[in-house]
Design a protein around this motif. Structure first.
Motif, mmCIF file in Angstrom:
data_model
loop_
_atom_site.group_PDB
_atom_site.id
_atom_site.type_symbol
_atom_site.label_atom_id
_atom_site.label_comp_id
_atom_site.label_asym_id
_atom_site.label_seq_id
_atom_site.Cartn_x
_atom_site.Cartn_y
_atom_site.Cartn_z
ATOM 1 N N ALA A 120 0.832 -1.205 0.000
ATOM 2 C CA ALA A 120 0.000 0.000 0.000
ATOM 3 C C ALA A 120 0.870 1.261 0.000
ATOM 4 C CB ALA A 120 -0.934 -0.003 1.213
ATOM 5 N N ILE A 121 1.981 1.237 0.730
ATOM 6 C CA ILE A 121 2.903 2.372 0.742
ATOM 7 C C ILE A 121 3.471 2.594 -0.658
ATOM 8 C CG2 ILE A 121 5.140 3.203 1.580
ATOM 9 C CD1 ILE A 121 4.450 1.632 4.234
ATOM 10 N N GLN A 122 3.920 1.519 -1.284
ATOM 11 C CA GLN A 122 4.487 1.636 -2.629
ATOM 12 C C GLN A 122 3.451 2.153 -3.621
ATOM 13 O OE1 GLN A 122 6.322 -2.058 -3.814
ATOM 14 N NE2 GLN A 122 7.315 -2.258 -1.837
ATOM 15 N N GLU A 123 2.247 1.616 -3.563
ATOM 16 C CA GLU A 123 1.182 2.065 -4.470
ATOM 17 C C GLU A 123 0.906 3.556 -4.263
ATOM 18 O OE1 GLU A 123 -2.225 -0.395 -3.623
ATOM 19 O OE2 GLU A 123 -1.095 -2.224 -4.073
ATOM 20 N N TRP A 124 0.806 3.980 -3.006
ATOM 21 C CA TRP A 124 0.509 5.377 -2.677
ATOM 22 C C TRP A 124 1.593 6.293 -3.245
ATOM 23 C CZ3 TRP A 124 -3.268 6.848 1.343
ATOM 24 C CH2 TRP A 124 -3.344 8.219 1.544
ATOM 25 N N VAL A 125 2.856 5.941 -2.976
ATOM 26 C CA VAL A 125 3.972 6.770 -3.422
ATOM 27 C C VAL A 125 4.023 6.822 -4.942
ATOM 28 C CG1 VAL A 125 6.504 6.898 -3.516
ATOM 29 C CG2 VAL A 125 5.344 6.531 -1.318
ATOM 30 N N MET A 126 3.902 5.685 -5.595
ATOM 31 C CA MET A 126 3.981 5.665 -7.056
ATOM 32 C C MET A 126 2.814 6.428 -7.686
ATOM 33 S SD MET A 126 5.653 1.970 -8.013
ATOM 34 C CE MET A 126 4.530 0.965 -7.081
ATOM 35 N N ARG A 127 1.619 6.313 -7.126
ATOM 36 C CA ARG A 127 0.455 7.026 -7.644
ATOM 37 C C ARG A 127 0.591 8.534 -7.409
ATOM 38 N NH1 ARG A 127 -3.060 4.588 -4.695
ATOM 39 N NH2 ARG A 127 -3.087 6.137 -3.045
ATOM 40 N N GLN A 128 0.933 8.925 -6.196
ATOM 41 C CA GLN A 128 0.996 10.342 -5.850
ATOM 42 C C GLN A 128 2.147 11.049 -6.556
ATOM 43 O OE1 GLN A 128 -1.493 11.656 -4.182
ATOM 44 N NE2 GLN A 128 -0.649 13.704 -4.435
ATOM 45 N N SER A 129 3.247 10.358 -6.784
ATOM 46 C CA SER A 129 4.407 10.993 -7.406
ATOM 47 C C SER A 129 4.158 11.368 -8.862
ATOM 48 C CB SER A 129 5.641 10.093 -7.296
ATOM 49 O OG SER A 129 5.465 8.903 -8.035
ATOM 50 N N LEU A 130 3.139 10.803 -9.474
ATOM 51 C CA LEU A 130 2.844 11.095 -10.880
ATOM 52 C C LEU A 130 1.839 12.231 -11.065
ATOM 53 C CD1 LEU A 130 2.668 7.443 -12.255
ATOM 54 C CD2 LEU A 130 4.574 9.071 -12.415
ATOM 55 N N ILE A 131 1.263 12.717 -9.985
ATOM 56 C CA ILE A 131 0.250 13.772 -10.079
ATOM 57 C C ILE A 131 0.934 15.119 -10.331
ATOM 58 C CG2 ILE A 131 -1.523 15.036 -8.790
ATOM 59 C CD1 ILE A 131 -2.257 12.354 -7.505
#
Length: 168
Positions: A120-131
């Motif tokens: 979940a941490i990895q998903e959050w970081v990868m998703r948020q970093s692309l915004i």
């Protein structure tokens, strides 16, 4: 996407935020599109419920998110705009995973720190970093992540493990 992670070892309040914002500013001056995520190993959902005596002042974002003051410094120094999801706490991650479990996303399986919390941490970081965080709406190229707290904080362990797995 490239990630730069700033940690502080075993001492808290040594200037990780200043280092992270300075690195971001240098990268931006080199023509790169930069974003940032502040990670706190706190069970609090947002900084508005944290002790300002212990953690400093709260910074309020345009979307109403109450976040760590470091994100305010990043916004001002980098001339970018964040959302409340650029501030990540272990409380937000636990809440996210528990909500997924409640909806049946884990199909009745036991969920654990590894792999569910770390994923979940990895998903959050990868998703948020692309915004996009700038007016031009372009996707960032580099994400500077400040991992707050200290390596000895038990709440930091899932974040540290997630980043070890992220580089694999």
């Amino acid at each position: 996407m490239k990630y730069i992670i700033v940690t502080g070892g075993v001492i808290s309040r040594i200037g990780k935020g200043v280092i992270a914002s300075s690195v971001g500013t240098i990268l931006k001056s080199c023509g790169l599109r930069v974003t940032s995520i502040k990670i706190g190993p706190y069970i609090n959902i947002d900084a508005g419920t944290s002790s300002s005596y212990e953690h400093g002042e709260v910074f309020v974002l345009d979307d109403g998110g109450e976040v760590d003051l470091d994100l305010g410094n990043y916004e001002r120094l980098l001339d970018i705009h964040f959302t409340k999801d650029n501030n990540l706490t272990i409380g937000k991650i636990y809440q996210y995973v528990i909500n997924k479990e409640s909806k049946g996303d884990y199909l009745g399986k036991t969920f654990q720190v590894d792999p569910h919390i770390t994923d979940a941490i990895q998903e959050w970081v990868m998703r948020q970093s692309l915004i996009p965080v700038t007016e031009d709406g372009l996707e960032p190229q580099v994400c500077v992540i400040e991992l707050g707290g200290t390596v000895g904080d038990i709440e930091s362990m899932p974040f540290i493990e997630a980043f070890h797995q992220l580089k694999r």
